[in-house]
Design a protein around this motif. Structure first.
Motif, mmCIF file in Angstrom:
data_model
loop_
_atom_site.group_PDB
_atom_site.id
_atom_site.type_symbol
_atom_site.label_atom_id
_atom_site.label_comp_id
_atom_site.label_asym_id
_atom_site.label_seq_id
_atom_site.Cartn_x
_atom_site.Cartn_y
_atom_site.Cartn_z
ATOM 1 N N ASN A 153 0.815 -1.236 0.000
ATOM 2 C CA ASN A 153 0.000 0.000 0.000
ATOM 3 C C ASN A 153 0.839 1.273 0.000
ATOM 4 O OD1 ASN A 153 -2.565 -1.384 0.158
ATOM 5 N ND2 ASN A 153 -2.051 -1.840 2.290
ATOM 6 N N LEU A 156 -1.066 4.376 -0.964
ATOM 7 C CA LEU A 156 -1.863 4.954 0.117
ATOM 8 C C LEU A 156 -0.978 5.691 1.108
ATOM 9 C CD1 LEU A 156 -4.378 2.045 0.910
ATOM 10 C CD2 LEU A 156 -4.688 3.974 -0.646
ATOM 11 N N ALA A 191 -9.372 4.715 -2.542
ATOM 12 C CA ALA A 191 -8.327 5.146 -1.618
ATOM 13 C C ALA A 191 -8.919 5.944 -0.466
ATOM 14 C CB ALA A 191 -7.286 5.972 -2.363
ATOM 15 N N CYS A 194 -10.440 3.639 2.032
ATOM 16 C CA CYS A 194 -9.364 2.943 2.743
ATOM 17 C C CYS A 194 -8.800 3.837 3.847
ATOM 18 C CB CYS A 194 -8.251 2.542 1.777
ATOM 19 S SG CYS A 194 -8.635 1.126 0.725
ATOM 20 N N SER A 197 -10.963 4.212 6.835
ATOM 21 C CA SER A 197 -10.994 3.030 7.694
ATOM 22 C C SER A 197 -9.673 2.779 8.411
ATOM 23 C CB SER A 197 -11.364 1.797 6.868
ATOM 24 O OG SER A 197 -10.293 1.420 6.006
ATOM 25 N N SER A 198 -8.637 3.566 8.135
ATOM 26 C CA SER A 198 -7.302 3.316 8.674
ATOM 27 C C SER A 198 -6.986 4.268 9.820
ATOM 28 C CB SER A 198 -6.254 3.475 7.573
ATOM 29 O OG SER A 198 -4.950 3.342 8.111
ATOM 30 N N THR A 217 -10.389 -4.838 -2.912
ATOM 31 C CA THR A 217 -9.252 -4.957 -2.016
ATOM 32 C C THR A 217 -8.669 -6.354 -2.199
ATOM 33 O OG1 THR A 217 -10.748 -5.604 -0.224
ATOM 34 C CG2 THR A 217 -10.035 -3.295 -0.288
ATOM 35 N N PRO A 280 -5.543 -1.838 -3.158
ATOM 36 C CA PRO A 280 -5.204 -1.857 -1.740
ATOM 37 C C PRO A 280 -5.141 -3.274 -1.194
ATOM 38 C CG PRO A 280 -6.866 -0.182 -2.211
ATOM 39 C CD PRO A 280 -6.726 -1.002 -3.451
ATOM 40 N N LEU A 282 -5.026 -5.862 2.087
ATOM 41 C CA LEU A 282 -5.399 -5.996 3.496
ATOM 42 C C LEU A 282 -4.196 -6.541 4.255
ATOM 43 C CD1 LEU A 282 -8.993 -7.458 3.007
ATOM 44 C CD2 LEU A 282 -8.299 -5.075 3.301
ATOM 45 N N LEU A 287 -4.151 -1.403 6.579
ATOM 46 C CA LEU A 287 -5.537 -1.852 6.412
ATOM 47 C C LEU A 287 -5.722 -3.163 7.166
ATOM 48 C CD1 LEU A 287 -6.160 -1.162 2.612
ATOM 49 C CD2 LEU A 287 -6.719 0.291 4.568
ATOM 50 N N ASP A 290 -11.364 -5.022 5.490
ATOM 51 C CA ASP A 290 -11.948 -4.466 4.282
ATOM 52 C C ASP A 290 -12.686 -3.177 4.644
ATOM 53 O OD1 ASP A 290 -12.959 -5.268 1.332
ATOM 54 O OD2 ASP A 290 -14.602 -4.349 2.467
ATOM 55 N N PRO A 291 -12.573 -2.121 3.829
ATOM 56 C CA PRO A 291 -13.216 -0.853 4.187
ATOM 57 C C PRO A 291 -14.716 -0.961 4.456
ATOM 58 C CG PRO A 291 -11.644 -0.484 2.430
ATOM 59 C CD PRO A 291 -11.712 -1.971 2.635
#
Length: 500
Positions: A153, A156, A191, A194, A197-198, A217, A280, A282, A287, A290-291
């Motif tokens: 990633n 990201l 993105a 993602c 969610s991070s 993902t 992306p 996982l 991550l 999964d988002p």
């Protein structure tokens, strides 16, 4: 209206950068937010940009990241270009105080694209009262390919570094670092969710705008398997040493060969239909889920969300030939089997589309499963978890003089929202030159984005997570509000499965 251009200089913490003052906007391009990610820094997290002496030229976009795409009006990547982690700022020159910031991430299947695309110009949104930022980030293997012992990633991580640059520097451009909206389309939207969610990106943006979020993902095993195929095509070992020995150009060319093999082989599985081999991962670090699952569990609850999809997403992929056609029942059954879709899903679509040709059913399934229904599902999950969420659908339709329809397909909405209807290459996306109704629609979408970035309200009520309504429909000559698309309920517990 004449164009008045003068030079302007902004002092950042790493040095002064010179841009242009054009019709009331300060435009500064190609600002490094991180060091070139090559040499000893290749495949690593982005490193701080080195300070410079004097005034750096900020009148041109920075080099694009390694890729084979050549997009209309945008520069192509040239082997040897290394200073690819740069960003751009459009800002009103005489703002009365700190303005909300809108940071736009380009799409491109995590494999191509750049901030220099003419349809991604930030001037119209800046004139609406925002400080607009865009950036280049690593794509393809450099950004998302799996390299043993190195972080996944990386693309990201580049985006996070660019957001951190905004937090530290945007006040010099008149922006408010506490009022950042992160926006993106397609892979750019993927993105965004993602980063929502991070934990790594927590606090870097307050609101999010996502158009056409892909359901894409990759598990670590899938990412590693694809990296082995690319390494084999490049003639190197799938180890850190082997992949580092391959030039960026060699990995771009190897990636293209892997994609071409999938596209040519109808028995090669789901990647035959959606030849995107990067995305992306996982990774358990950046991550951890999964988002969709993360948003449903409350991640990003404090980030206001404005989501949108188009009515016929996959019509674009059919038009440009990146998705093989399906014209027989056997073709349709093979597609559903490769993606491990429920046996009755095709029958349910036929009930909703009585008398439709096989091709129409096929494209509707793909467009909903990969983009439209997934975007609506993300919005619903965010709303049910307590987030403030708005959902919209882009349904602008026209008929060409020859009687053929202009489709509301993937990416057609972007130039409307960014106010770039007259940019190079846009007429293909929009089905021809923009008319008065189109420009009026664009102004409505710009106002909605600006209002959302400023106060969190684009002009319609938040989504009810239980009912999936209201959905604001962008259309000509006038918008409307509807309930959720009937087909989207069919995807409630269905995800397409990507395997090698």
């Amino acid at each position: 209206m004449g164009v008045s251009v003068a030079r302007t200089t902004v002092a950042t913490k790493t040095g002064e950068v010179g841009g242009t003052l054009t019709n009331g906007l300060r435009v500064t391009l190609g600002i490094p937010y991180a060091a070139p990610p090559f040499g000893a820094a290749r495949f690593r997290e982005p490193q701080p940009a080195a300070p410079w002496d004097g005034v750096r030229d900020g009148t041109r976009f920075g080099p694009v990241a390694p890729q084979s795409a050549e997009l209309p009006g945008a520069p192509a990547w040239r082997p040897g270009d290394e200073d690819v982690l740069t960003l751009n700022v459009w800002a009103p020159a005489d703002a009365p105080g700190p303005l909300p910031v809108l940071f736009f991430l380009h799409g491109g299947a995590y494999t191509f694209g750049s901030s220099a695309q003419p349809d991604h110009d930030g001037a119209a949104l800046a004139r609406a009262g925002l400080v607009v930022v865009s950036c280049n980030y690593r794509v393809g293997f450099e950004g998302f390919g799996h390299v043993p012992g190195f972080p996944d990633n990386r693309g990201l991580l580049d985006q996070i570094a660019a957001l951190e640059w905004v937090r530290e520097h945007i006040t010099a451009f008149g922006g408010d670092p506490a009022q950042v909206t992160l926006a993106g389309q397609s892979a750019g939207a993927g993105a965004v969710v993602c980063l929502m969610s991070s934990r790594r990106a927590a606090g870097l943006f307050r609101r999010a705008i996502v158009h056409s979020v892909p359901d894409a993902t990759f598990s670590p095993d899938l990412a590693a398997g694809l990296a082995r195929l690319v390494a084999e095509a490049a003639g190197v070992a799938p180890t850190a040493e082997g992949l580092l020995s391959a030039s960026p150009q060699a990995l771009v060319e190897a990636s293209d060969r892997v994609v071409a093999r999938y596209a040519a082989d109808p028995d090669s599985g789901p990647l035959h239909y959606d030849t995107v081999i990067y995305g992306p991962v996982l990774d358990g670090a950046l991550l951890t889920a999964d988002p969709l699952d993360a948003l449903a569990a409350g991640a990003g609850r404090g980030v206001d969300l404005l989501a949108c999809h188009t009515t016929e997403e996959y019509r674009l992929m059919h038009q440009v030939g990146t998705m093989p056609p399906a014209t027989t029942e056997e073709d349709l059954a093979r597609f559903a089997a490769h993606w491990e879709l429920p046996a009755d899903l095709v029958d349910r679509y036929r009930t909703l589309m009585p008398g439709a040709p096989v091709l129409d059913v096929y494209l509707a399934l793909a467009g909903d499963g990969f983009f439209a229904a997934h975007t609506a599902r993300l919005a619903g999950a965010h709303a049910r978890a307590g987030g403030r969420t708005r959902l919209s659908r882009f349904d602008r339709r026209r008929t060409r003089p020859d009687g053929t329809p202009v489709r509301a397909w993937h990416a057609a909405d972007t130039p409307f929202a960014l106010g770039t209807l007259d940019a190079a290459g846009v007429d293909f996306l929009t089905g021809g030159p923009a008319d008065a109704d189109d420009h009026a629609l664009s102004r409505r979408m710009i106002r909605a984005w600006a209002a959302f970035a400023t106060g969190g309200d684009p002009g319609w009520e938040p989504l009810d997570g239980a009912t999936g309504a209201p959905v604001h429909v962008w259309a000509v000559p006038a918008d409307r509000q509807e309930g959720p698309a009937p087909a989207h309920a069919l995807w409630h517990d269905v995800r397409a499965v990507l395997r090698l």
